[in-house]
Design an enzyme around this catalytic site. Structure first.
Site, PDB file in Angstrom:
ATOM      1  N   GLY A  56      56.078 -42.557  83.798  1.00 56.61           N
ATOM      2  CA  GLY A  56      55.429 -41.891  84.846  1.00 56.61           C
ATOM      3  C   GLY A  56      55.370 -40.550  84.841  1.00 56.61           C
ATOM      4  CB  CYS A  57      56.572 -38.149  87.572  1.00 53.95           C
ATOM      5  SG  CYS A  57      55.717 -38.806  88.722  1.00 53.95           S
ATOM      6  CB  ILE A  58      59.496 -38.178  82.652  1.00 53.44           C
ATOM      7  CG1 ILE A  58      60.625 -38.228  83.600  1.00 53.44           C
ATOM      8  CG2 ILE A  58      59.834 -37.564  81.178  1.00 53.44           C
ATOM      9  CD1 ILE A  58      61.114 -36.693  83.752  1.00 53.44           C
TER      10      ILE A  58
END
Length: 209
Positions: free
Chosen positions: A151-153
Site C-alpha cells: 500500500g503506502c510503501i
C-alpha cells in the site's frame, strides 16, 4: 516464480539496479500505532519491521542523514479529507488527530531533529511537504521503510521514482498484513521502481557513503 515468468522479466530488462547516490534521506512510512498495534482493525504485529527500522534510524542519526516520518491522520470527523479512499477502507476513520492510533510507535528511536508529516493518501508525497524538503536538502537517494509493502510503501516508492530519486527499499524493514502481497510487491517494486536490498547493506551505505 517459474523460470518462464522470470525470463519474461529479464527479457524486458526489469532486473536493472540503479544503485545508491551520495545524498540520502530516510523515509519511515506510517509506523504509527494504528498499524503496529493489532488492537486496531488496521494493525498487525510489525515488531521485526520496527526493530530493523531502528537500525536504519541509528545509522541515519549518527551520520547526518535526514529522517522523515509519515503518518495517516484525518482531522475531519467524517474522514472527508481522505476523499474516496475512505469509501474503500472505512476503518481509516480510526486514525483521527489526537488519538493514540496516529502516534508514532513508541519503540521507534525518533530524534528531535526528525520530521513528522501528516498525510491523507497512500503516498508520502501526496499533499505533503516531502518533495520540497528533499529538493531543499539536495537529496538524490530515498531509503523507504515502514508499512504496508503493498500500500503506502509501494505508492511512496512509485512517486519517489517518478520524482527522480534513486529509491532503496530495505527488504526486512517493510511489512504487510499478509505474506503474499508483501512478497509480490517487493518483487514488482524491485523490477520496476526501486532497488530492494538487505538491511545490512543499506545500513552500511548510510554509514560509509
Amino acid at each position: 516464480m517459474s523460470a518462464d515468468k522470470r525470463a519474461t522479466y529479464e527479457r524486458a530488462s526489469m532486473d536493472t539496479r540503479v544503485g545508491y547516490g551520495d545524498h540520502p534521506a530516510l523515509l519511515v512510512v506510517d509506523l504509527q500505532k494504528g498499524f503496529t498495534d493489532p488492537e486496531n482493525p488496521l494493525g498487525g504485529d510489525l515488531t521485526a519491521v520496527v526493530e530493523r527500522t531502528n537500525r536504519l534510524l541509528e545509522a541515519a542519526h549518527d551520520n547526518d542523514v535526514p529522517v522523515v516520518f509519515t503518518r495517516i491522520v484525518t482531522s475531519h470527523e467524517n474522514g472527508s479529507d481522505y476523499g474516496i479512499w475512505m469509501e474503500k477502507i472505512p476503518r481509516l476513520d480510526t486514525l483521527v488527530v489526537g488519538s493514540q492510533w496516529v502516534e508514532i510507535d513508541d519503540r521507534l528511536a525518533v530524534a528531535d531533529t526528525d520530521h513528522i508529516l501528516d498525510k491523507r493518501q497512500a503516498s508520502g508525497f501526496h499533499g505533503t511537504e516531502l518533495s520540497s524538503m528533499l529538493v531543499a536538502w539536495g537529496i538524490d537517494t530515498l531509503v523507504v521503510t515502514g508499512c504496508t509493502t503493498s500500500g503506502c510503501i509501494r505508492a511512496s516508492v512509485v512517486d519517489a521514482c517518478a520524482n527522480g530519486y534513486r529509491t532503496i527499499v530495505p527488504e526486512e524493514a517493510v511489512g504487510d498484513r499478509a505474506i503474499e502481497p508483501h512478497e509480490s510487491n517487493l518483487f514488482d517494486m524491485n523490477a520496476k521502481y526501486a532497488d530492494v536490498r538487505p538491511v545490512d547493506e543499506v545500513v552500511s551505505y548510510l554509514i560509509d557513503r
